[in-house]
Design an enzyme around this catalytic site. Structure first.
Site, mmCIF file in Angstrom:
data_model
loop_
_atom_site.group_PDB
_atom_site.id
_atom_site.type_symbol
_atom_site.label_atom_id
_atom_site.label_comp_id
_atom_site.label_asym_id
_atom_site.label_seq_id
_atom_site.Cartn_x
_atom_site.Cartn_y
_atom_site.Cartn_z
ATOM 1 N N GLY A 32 0.837 -1.185 0.000
ATOM 2 C CA GLY A 32 0.000 0.000 0.000
ATOM 3 C C GLY A 32 0.871 1.233 0.000
ATOM 4 O O GLY A 32 2.072 1.174 -0.308
ATOM 5 N N GLN A 65 -10.898 7.697 0.065
ATOM 6 C CA GLN A 65 -11.665 8.720 -0.638
ATOM 7 C C GLN A 65 -11.333 10.134 -0.162
ATOM 8 O O GLN A 65 -11.148 11.040 -0.956
ATOM 9 C CB GLN A 65 -13.173 8.480 -0.425
ATOM 10 C CG GLN A 65 -13.703 7.223 -1.050
ATOM 11 C CD GLN A 65 -15.177 7.019 -0.715
ATOM 12 O OE1 GLN A 65 -15.723 7.660 0.173
ATOM 13 N NE2 GLN A 65 -15.814 6.101 -1.420
ATOM 14 N N GLU A 132 -13.087 18.268 7.137
ATOM 15 C CA GLU A 132 -13.633 17.001 7.594
ATOM 16 C C GLU A 132 -13.807 17.039 9.104
ATOM 17 O O GLU A 132 -13.280 17.921 9.788
ATOM 18 C CB GLU A 132 -12.735 15.829 7.171
ATOM 19 C CG GLU A 132 -12.691 15.626 5.665
ATOM 20 C CD GLU A 132 -11.900 14.397 5.252
ATOM 21 O OE1 GLU A 132 -11.347 13.714 6.135
ATOM 22 O OE2 GLU A 132 -11.836 14.125 4.038
ATOM 23 N N HIS A 248 -16.117 3.647 10.791
ATOM 24 C CA HIS A 248 -16.507 4.819 10.015
ATOM 25 C C HIS A 248 -18.013 5.002 10.139
ATOM 26 O O HIS A 248 -18.774 4.039 9.978
ATOM 27 C CB HIS A 248 -16.119 4.658 8.548
ATOM 28 C CG HIS A 248 -16.093 5.941 7.799
ATOM 29 N ND1 HIS A 248 -17.252 6.609 7.438
ATOM 30 C CD2 HIS A 248 -15.068 6.716 7.350
ATOM 31 C CE1 HIS A 248 -16.933 7.715 6.806
ATOM 32 N NE2 HIS A 248 -15.614 7.815 6.728
ATOM 33 N N ARG A 294 -15.230 11.004 14.543
ATOM 34 C CA ARG A 294 -15.894 9.801 14.064
ATOM 35 C C ARG A 294 -16.490 8.943 15.179
ATOM 36 O O ARG A 294 -17.549 8.336 15.006
ATOM 37 C CB ARG A 294 -14.912 8.957 13.244
ATOM 38 C CG ARG A 294 -14.595 9.575 11.904
ATOM 39 C CD ARG A 294 -13.568 8.759 11.149
ATOM 40 N NE ARG A 294 -13.357 9.328 9.824
ATOM 41 C CZ ARG A 294 -12.489 8.841 8.948
ATOM 42 N NH1 ARG A 294 -11.750 7.796 9.250
ATOM 43 N NH2 ARG A 294 -12.353 9.411 7.764
ATOM 44 N N HIS A 355 -13.476 0.260 10.029
ATOM 45 C CA HIS A 355 -12.774 1.039 9.018
ATOM 46 C C HIS A 355 -11.259 1.061 9.205
ATOM 47 O O HIS A 355 -10.511 0.747 8.287
ATOM 48 C CB HIS A 355 -13.317 2.477 9.048
ATOM 49 C CG HIS A 355 -12.720 3.381 8.025
ATOM 50 N ND1 HIS A 355 -12.779 3.117 6.673
ATOM 51 C CD2 HIS A 355 -12.068 4.576 8.143
ATOM 52 C CE1 HIS A 355 -12.188 4.096 6.000
ATOM 53 N NE2 HIS A 355 -11.736 4.987 6.860
ATOM 54 N N GLU A 379 -0.921 1.379 8.818
ATOM 55 C CA GLU A 379 -2.000 0.905 9.684
ATOM 56 C C GLU A 379 -1.614 -0.298 10.522
ATOM 57 O O GLU A 379 -2.251 -0.580 11.536
ATOM 58 C CB GLU A 379 -3.234 0.581 8.833
ATOM 59 C CG GLU A 379 -4.498 0.377 9.644
ATOM 60 C CD GLU A 379 -5.736 0.167 8.787
ATOM 61 O OE1 GLU A 379 -6.799 -0.162 9.359
ATOM 62 O OE2 GLU A 379 -5.651 0.328 7.545
ATOM 63 N N ARG A 390 -8.599 7.997 15.584
ATOM 64 C CA ARG A 390 -7.878 8.640 14.490
ATOM 65 C C ARG A 390 -8.656 9.828 13.936
ATOM 66 O O ARG A 390 -9.839 9.718 13.628
ATOM 67 C CB ARG A 390 -7.617 7.640 13.366
ATOM 68 C CG ARG A 390 -6.911 8.247 12.162
ATOM 69 C CD ARG A 390 -6.622 7.195 11.121
ATOM 70 N NE ARG A 390 -7.812 6.662 10.497
ATOM 71 C CZ ARG A 390 -8.420 7.199 9.447
ATOM 72 N NH1 ARG A 390 -7.955 8.319 8.913
ATOM 73 N NH2 ARG A 390 -9.478 6.625 8.911
ATOM 74 N N LEU A 396 -3.433 8.426 5.591
ATOM 75 C CA LEU A 396 -2.520 8.494 4.449
ATOM 76 C C LEU A 396 -1.303 9.338 4.780
ATOM 77 O O LEU A 396 -0.191 9.059 4.320
ATOM 78 C CB LEU A 396 -3.238 9.052 3.218
ATOM 79 C CG LEU A 396 -4.319 8.174 2.590
ATOM 80 C CD1 LEU A 396 -4.888 8.846 1.344
ATOM 81 C CD2 LEU A 396 -3.787 6.790 2.242
#
Length: 540
Positions: A32, A65, A132, A248, A294, A355, A379, A390, A396
């Protein structure tokens, strides 16, 4: 329960005299963003072998995303991003790590642009920054609207393939880390075309991703079965904070279909959450409403689903300009249309799903684990960046920064390390060979973990789940499988056992770990990380 007993150190028996051997300076397990960034950080004089479980397109990074968080706006400050991260982490972030990662973000983002990443820009040519949940400023950099991971992975994968000193094995399953005198010296890898292979490395980097597949409802791809954490644990590396799985809040819920992520950025652009009766319930839960962190939003959704006796809540974007919605979220719009839903006008059914795994292999600021010769990034780790929850789009970022740190420091160590001495290792074991229905066991485990170790937990359910998992472990972990499906199940059972134990141990609620029998934080006892006891092997 103070220790765990595992039947075997290695998942399969092997004899080094009868296996092919491969040598490399650095072995990277996982392809990844974290793994490829680590490989790209190694200089040309260092040979690197990247092992991908499937293809380079099969990673959680590919499906990201939302974007990458970074201070790129003159009105924003590093201190703001740092404080937002610390606040979301509920007391368990390591401030030194947070400060270091946040300050590296602009350089990593600029490097991606130099490599050819097509980030979204404004009409004036500036980076288009979005907001966000949990962030105090617009600082999320995205690409192709809602396909940031896909674009970033395209760039780093193409760049990695062009480097002569980087080799890539696709469809290669790393079963276990090889250790000698309590140090990592490589890995036992199974390739579909070769079978078992011993890969000897001066330094090994673990970047194998998360473990969302231990839950029935997850945003993670099928490869996210926690293999790296399980193999590091079997090898003796310290793992910690296994109770912290982030759910999520908004995953598309259409009965019979896979669970597809609806990005945090949708709420960042102004979407509302409504229950089955059209009520915007988040206004009563948190002053930040839909932009709360979240863990808060996920629990509120579960509570509202229970209150209304309905399997989902709904995202409402109908008050936003339709053209703007479709332009900003083209992939999500196409996904919704495939189910006959109009993202810009219809109520979109959503519910939480597993998630991001916050716990994992313990690492320091360079990515070094407690096992000499082993590094880790992304991760698969518990780095101290995320704490107990998180912050959106910091994942990322962590992969980029820690990948770069791991690759650079592991390369330095490899240049100062001699090639591991080959002792033609062999490992024998007696194990069960009777047939098992792996698919049925996997589904049963996923359903159990979703019921008892999901967004909301309590002692009785955790105890019952641990008893079931222990029962399955007694005969499944003692089995010798000959394919990845069986090895994945063994890793998933190992991680589920660790998660349930940790969730029982932490008798409080903090971040993504919420227990109805201990509904508040307990700083006097639990403002700390929870290390997992070293495994005890029954044989071998």
């Amino acid at each position: 329960m103070s220790t765990f007993e595992l039947p075997r150190r290695y998942l399969v028996p092997f004899d080094g005299r009868r296996l092919p051997h491969v040598y490399t300076d650095i072995l990277v397990i996982g392809a990844g963003l974290a793994g490829l960034r680590a490989a790209l950080a190694a200089p040309e004089e260092v040979s690197v072998l990247v092992v991908a479980k499937e293809s380079l397109a099969d990673s959680s990074s590919q499906y990201a995303q939302g974007g990458i968080a970074g201070v790129m706006d003159p009105e924003d400050r590093f201190e703001n991003h740092i404080e937002d991260t610390l606040r979301a982490g509920a007391g368990l972030c390591d401030r030194r790590v947070v400060e270091a990662v946040v300050r590296e973000a602009p350089a990593e983002l600029e490097r991606l642009r130099e490599w050819g990443t097509r980030f979204d820009v404004t009409d004036q040519g500036q980076l288009a920054l979005s907001l966000e949940g949990g962030h105090s400023h617009r600082r999320i950099v995205h690409a192709l609207g809602d396909a940031t991971g896909q674009e970033v992975m395209r760039v780093v994968a193409e760049r990695a393939r062009r480097q002569e000193h980087i080799g890539i094995w696709e469809r290669a399953f790393a079963l276990d880390l090889l250790t000698l005198e309590e140090a990592c010296i490589g890995a036992l890898v199974w390739r579909r075309d070769w079978g078992l292979t011993l890969v000897w490395s001066k330094q090994t980097i673990l970047a194998s991703g998360g473990a969302g597949q231990i839950f029935r409802e997850t945003t993670n791809p099928a490869v996210a079965t926690g293999d790296g954490i399980a193999m590091a644990y079997r090898a003796g590396a310290v793992v910690r904070d296994m109770e912290f799985m982030q759910f999520h809040p908004t995953v598309l819920y259409v009965a019979g279909s896979a669970r597809h992520l609806i990005s945090e950025a949708v709420r960042g652009e102004g979407a509302y959450l409504r229950d089955r009766y059209g009520r915007r319930f988040m206004l009563d839960v948190d002053p930040r409403a839909e932009l709360a962190p979240r863990d808060i939003v996920a629990r509120a959704i579960v509570a509202q689903m229970e209150k209304t006796q309905h399997p989902s809540v709904y995202l409402d974007l109908s008050h936003l300009a339709a053209d703007r919605v479709r332009r900003r979220f083209p992939a999500i719009d196409a996904l919704c249309r495939s189910f006959g839903l109009d993202l810009a006008h219809d109520l979109i059914p959503v519910r939480p799903a597993a998630h991001y795994f916050i716990g994992g292999v313990t690492v320091d600021l360079t990515g070094r684990t407690t096992l000499p010769g082993l590094w880790a990034c992304g991760e698969v780790t518990s780095s101290g960046l995320h704490g107990a929850n998180r912050l959106a789009s910091n994942s990322l970022l962590e992969s980029l920064v820690y990948g770069a740190w791991c690759g650079a420091h592991a390369a330095q160590a490899a240049l100062a390390t001699s090639t591991p001495s080959v002792r033609l290792p062999h490992y024998r074991c007696s194990a069960r060979q009777d047939a098992l229905d792996v698919t049925d066991l996997r589904r049963s485990l996923q359903s159990l973990m979703g019921r008892q170790a999901g967004v909301i937990r309590q002692r009785a359910g955790l105890v019952a789940a641990l008893a079931d998992v222990d029962f399955w472990c007694r005969y499944v972990l003692d089995h010798v499988f000959a394919s990845p499906e069986g090895w994945e199940l063994q890793n998933m059972l190992t991680l589920s056992r660790l998660m349930l134990w940790a969730a029982l141990e932490r008798t409080e609620s903090r971040g993504v770990h919420y227990r109805t029998d201990y509904p508040t934080p307990d700083d006097s006892h639990w403002l700390r990380h929870l290390d997992i006891p070293a495994p005890v092997f029954a044989q071998g």
